[in-house]
Scaffold this motif. Sequence first.
Motif, PDB file in Angstrom:
ATOM      1  N   HIS A   1       0.817  -1.217   0.000  1.00 44.81           N
ATOM      2  CA  HIS A   1       0.000   0.000   0.000  1.00 44.81           C
ATOM      3  C   HIS A   1       0.851   1.268   0.000  1.00 44.81           C
ATOM      4  O   HIS A   1       0.516   2.249  -0.667  1.00 44.81           O
ATOM      5  N   GLU A   2       1.955   1.264   0.735  1.00 51.02           N
ATOM      6  CA  GLU A   2       2.769   2.479   0.814  1.00 51.02           C
ATOM      7  C   GLU A   2       3.489   2.771  -0.499  1.00 51.02           C
ATOM      8  O   GLU A   2       3.921   3.904  -0.734  1.00 51.02           O
ATOM      9  N   ARG A   3       3.633   1.765  -1.375  1.00 52.67           N
ATOM     10  CA  ARG A   3       4.309   1.963  -2.650  1.00 52.67           C
ATOM     11  C   ARG A   3       3.351   2.234  -3.794  1.00 52.67           C
ATOM     12  O   ARG A   3       3.780   2.530  -4.904  1.00 52.67           O
ATOM     13  N   GLN A   4       2.053   2.132  -3.543  1.00 48.54           N
ATOM     14  CA  GLN A   4       1.091   2.279  -4.630  1.00 48.54           C
ATOM     15  C   GLN A   4       1.087   3.674  -5.264  1.00 48.54           C
ATOM     16  O   GLN A   4       0.973   3.781  -6.494  1.00 48.54           O
ATOM     17  N   PRO A   5       1.193   4.778  -4.503  1.00 51.88           N
ATOM     18  CA  PRO A   5       1.256   6.087  -5.175  1.00 51.88           C
ATOM     19  C   PRO A   5       2.419   6.189  -6.160  1.00 51.88           C
ATOM     20  O   PRO A   5       2.266   6.749  -7.250  1.00 51.88           O
ATOM     21  N   LEU A   6       3.582   5.653  -5.783  1.00 48.95           N
ATOM     22  CA  LEU A   6       4.721   5.648  -6.698  1.00 48.95           C
ATOM     23  C   LEU A   6       4.413   4.824  -7.939  1.00 48.95           C
ATOM     24  O   LEU A   6       4.751   5.218  -9.069  1.00 48.95           O
ATOM     25  N   PHE A   7       3.761   3.677  -7.755  1.00 45.13           N
ATOM     26  CA  PHE A   7       3.405   2.808  -8.875  1.00 45.13           C
ATOM     27  C   PHE A   7       2.453   3.524  -9.840  1.00 45.13           C
ATOM     28  O   PHE A   7       2.661   3.505 -11.060  1.00 45.13           O
ATOM     29  N   TYR A   8       1.421   4.166  -9.313  1.00 43.68           N
ATOM     30  CA  TYR A   8       0.460   4.862 -10.173  1.00 43.68           C
ATOM     31  C   TYR A   8       1.102   6.068 -10.857  1.00 43.68           C
ATOM     32  O   TYR A   8       0.747   6.397 -12.004  1.00 43.68           O
ATOM     33  N   ALA A   9       2.025   6.734 -10.180  1.00 44.70           N
ATOM     34  CA  ALA A   9       2.730   7.851 -10.811  1.00 44.70           C
ATOM     35  C   ALA A   9       3.562   7.355 -11.995  1.00 44.70           C
ATOM     36  O   ALA A   9       3.591   7.997 -13.064  1.00 44.70           O
ATOM     37  N   ALA A  10       4.241   6.224 -11.819  1.00 46.90           N
ATOM     38  CA  ALA A  10       5.011   5.645 -12.922  1.00 46.90           C
ATOM     39  C   ALA A  10       4.086   5.252 -14.075  1.00 46.90           C
ATOM     40  O   ALA A  10       4.440   5.412 -15.254  1.00 46.90           O
ATOM     41  N   TRP A  11       2.909   4.745 -13.741  1.00 52.54           N
ATOM     42  CA  TRP A  11       1.920   4.380 -14.772  1.00 52.54           C
ATOM     43  C   TRP A  11       1.558   5.605 -15.616  1.00 52.54           C
ATOM     44  O   TRP A  11       1.532   5.529 -16.854  1.00 52.54           O
ATOM     45  N   LEU A  12       1.289   6.726 -14.966  1.00 57.49           N
ATOM     46  CA  LEU A  12       0.910   7.941 -15.698  1.00 57.49           C
ATOM     47  C   LEU A  12       2.074   8.484 -16.519  1.00 57.49           C
ATOM     48  O   LEU A  12       1.872   9.029 -17.611  1.00 57.49           O
ATOM     49  N   LEU A  13       3.295   8.352 -16.024  1.00 54.78           N
ATOM     50  CA  LEU A  13       4.453   8.774 -16.814  1.00 54.78           C
ATOM     51  C   LEU A  13       4.617   7.900 -18.049  1.00 54.78           C
ATOM     52  O   LEU A  13       4.973   8.397 -19.129  1.00 54.78           O
ATOM     53  N   ALA A  14       4.376   6.587 -17.900  1.00 54.82           N
ATOM     54  CA  ALA A  14       4.419   5.710 -19.068  1.00 54.82           C
ATOM     55  C   ALA A  14       3.362   6.116 -20.081  1.00 54.82           C
ATOM     56  O   ALA A  14       3.622   6.167 -21.292  1.00 54.82           O
ATOM     57  N   LEU A  15       2.170   6.436 -19.602  1.00 54.65           N
ATOM     58  CA  LEU A  15       1.097   6.897 -20.489  1.00 54.65           C
ATOM     59  C   LEU A  15       1.486   8.203 -21.176  1.00 54.65           C
ATOM     60  O   LEU A  15       1.292   8.360 -22.394  1.00 54.65           O
ATOM     61  N   ALA A  16       2.045   9.154 -20.418  1.00 55.01           N
ATOM     62  CA  ALA A  16       2.460  10.435 -21.008  1.00 55.01           C
ATOM     63  C   ALA A  16       3.534  10.228 -22.059  1.00 55.01           C
ATOM     64  O   ALA A  16       3.511  10.861 -23.128  1.00 55.01           O
ATOM     65  N   GLY A  17       4.494   9.340 -21.783  1.00 50.46           N
ATOM     66  CA  GLY A  17       5.564   9.086 -22.742  1.00 50.46           C
ATOM     67  C   GLY A  17       5.050   8.460 -24.021  1.00 50.46           C
ATOM     68  O   GLY A  17       5.410   8.884 -25.130  1.00 50.46           O
ATOM     69  N   LEU A  18       4.196   7.448 -23.904  1.00 46.07           N
ATOM     70  CA  LEU A  18       3.656   6.789 -25.098  1.00 46.07           C
ATOM     71  C   LEU A  18       2.778   7.740 -25.907  1.00 46.07           C
ATOM     72  O   LEU A  18       2.831   7.758 -27.145  1.00 46.07           O
ATOM     73  N   ALA A  19       1.965   8.557 -25.223  1.00 48.67           N
ATOM     74  CA  ALA A  19       1.143   9.545 -25.925  1.00 48.67           C
ATOM     75  C   ALA A  19       2.016  10.606 -26.586  1.00 48.67           C
ATOM     76  O   ALA A  19       1.736  11.055 -27.706  1.00 48.67           O
ATOM     77  N   GLY A  20       3.093  11.008 -25.899  1.00 50.27           N
ATOM     78  CA  GLY A  20       3.999  12.003 -26.471  1.00 50.27           C
ATOM     79  C   GLY A  20       4.658  11.524 -27.747  1.00 50.27           C
ATOM     80  O   GLY A  20       4.849  12.294 -28.687  1.00 50.27           O
ATOM     81  N   ILE A  21       5.016  10.238 -27.785  1.00 52.13           N
ATOM     82  CA  ILE A  21       5.590   9.674 -29.013  1.00 52.13           C
ATOM     83  C   ILE A  21       4.607   9.817 -30.163  1.00 52.13           C
ATOM     84  O   ILE A  21       4.976  10.183 -31.280  1.00 52.13           O
ATOM     85  N   ALA A  22       3.329   9.528 -29.878  1.00 51.53           N
ATOM     86  CA  ALA A  22       2.318   9.551 -30.942  1.00 51.53           C
ATOM     87  C   ALA A  22       2.032  10.953 -31.457  1.00 51.53           C
ATOM     88  O   ALA A  22       1.743  11.130 -32.641  1.00 51.53           O
TER      89      ALA A  22
END
Length: 495
Positions: free
Chosen positions: A108-129
Motif C-alpha cells: 500500500h505504501e508503494r502504490q502512489p509511486l506505482f500509479y505515478a510511474a503508470w501515468l508517466l508511461a502513459l504520457a511518454g507513449l502519448a507524447g511519441i504519438a
Amino acid sequence: MDLTPHLPALQVIVPMLSAPLVLLLRPRGLAWAGATAAALLSFAIALNMAMVVADGGHLRYDMGGWDAPYGIELSVGPFSSLVLLIVSGAAAAAMIAARPSINRQIEHERQPLFYAAWLLALAGLAGIAVSADAFNIFVFMEISSLASYVLIAGGPDRRALPAVFKYLIMGTIGATFYLIGVGLVYMMTGTLNLADMETRIVNVTEINPILVAAGFITIGLALKAAVFPLHVWLPNAYAHAPHMVTVFLAACATKVAIYVLIRFDFFVFQANLTNHGLQFSLFLLPLALLGILVASAVAMFEGHIKRLLAMSSVAQIGYIILGASFISVAGLTASAAHMFNHALAKGGLFLAIAGLACHYRDLRLDQLAGAARSMPWTTAALVICGFSLIGVPGTAGFISKWLLIDAAMDQGDFAWLLVAIIIISSLMALAYVWRMVETLYFKPPVAEAAPTEAPLQLLLVTWLVALANIGFGFFPQFPLALASAAANLLMRHTL
C-alpha cells in the motif's frame, strides 16, 4: 472556450502533470482514483481528437507559439489518432480494473509511486504519438521506457528483476540506435522536424549517411517493437510483470514503436530514397513471416499462460509488420487495423488472466485445469478474446486478418504463399487457444477450486473489452476509417 486546438498538448500534459500529484495522494485508494481520473481524461481527449480527424481534420500545435520547423510541433493525423486511442484506451481500461489486482501485488505504501510511474508511461507513449519532431520522439521514448521498467519490476515476483534488466539493456540499445540514426539525418539536413526532413533530404547530395541512418533507425525501433528475432526481452517481461501492467503494455507499448517505424520510414525515407521501399520490404517481410510461424509454434507448446500469450504477441507483431512490408494502401490499412484489433484481443486476454490470478497463484496451464467450473464468466470472456485473436468471423480479429489476406492477394507470384502462411498461423493460433479452452473447461481440477469469480470491478472491465471485440467485429467502420485514412496518407508520401 474551445479547447480543440490545444488537445494535442493536453494529451501529454494531463497524465504528465497528474503523476506528481498522484504521488502525494497517500490515503488508501485515493492514488488509484486520481490516476484513474487522469487516464479517463486522457482517453476522452484521444477520442475527441479521433472524431475530429475522422471528419477530415488534422490537429497541429506549436509549443510556445514557435512555428515549425524552428519550434516544437505536435501533430495528430489519422495514424497517430488511432495509436492514441489504443494507448489511452488500454491505460484507462487497465487502470479501472487494476485496484483489486494491485492491492494484492503492490504494498500500500508503494502504490502512489506505482500509479505515478503508470501515468508517466502513459504520457511518454502519448507524447511519441503526437510529436512531429524526431528528437522529442526519443525523449518521450525514454520517459515511457524508464517508467515501464519501474512498473515491470514493481510487483512481488523477483523473476521480474532479471527480466526488466534484459528489457533495459535491449531497450537502451534500441534507443541508442534510433538516436544515432536521427543524428545522422540531422547532420545531413540540419532539421529535426519530420516534415522538414522530408523536404530537405531531396537536396542532400551524399546519400550514404542517410542510408546508414535508415538502417540504424529501423533496427533500433525493431528492437523496441519486439520484431522477431529481436523479441528476446518480451516473453519474460510480460510473464513476470504485475498482471495489470501486462494488460497495459501488451495492448500498446510495441505498437507505438511500430507506429514510429512506419511513420519515420514512409514520411522521411521512402519519399526520397530510390528503391528504399523495396529494401524496407525485403528486410522486414522475411522477419515478419518467420515471427508469425516460429512464435506461433513456440506458443503451441508453452506451458505458462502469460508466456504463451507473450509469444503470441510476437506472432501478431509479425502480422502488423507483414502488412506494412507490402508497401500498399491495402497492406497498410490491414496493418493499422490489426494494431487496434490486437490491442482489444490481447488486452482482454490478459485482463481475464488477471482475474484468474486472483485465485490461482500458479498460472501454468496444468494448474488452471477446471477453472471454468468455478469462474465461468472470467473464462468465457477469455474464450471470446481468444476467438478474436484467432480471427473467428464476428470478432474484430477477423476483420484485420481478412484485410491482410486481401492485401496479400495483390503480391504477385508470392500471393498464395503469403495467404497460406497467414491461414496456417491462424490454425496454429487455434491450436494454442484450444489448449487454454481444453484445460479450463474439460480437464479435472488439480487444485482446490476458486471460491468465487474474479472481483466484480475487474470482471466488468474484462467483459466490456470482450464485448468490444464482438462489437468492432460487426461494426468496424470507425477504426477502419482511421486505418484507411492513415494508409492513404502514408502512401502519398512514397510517390
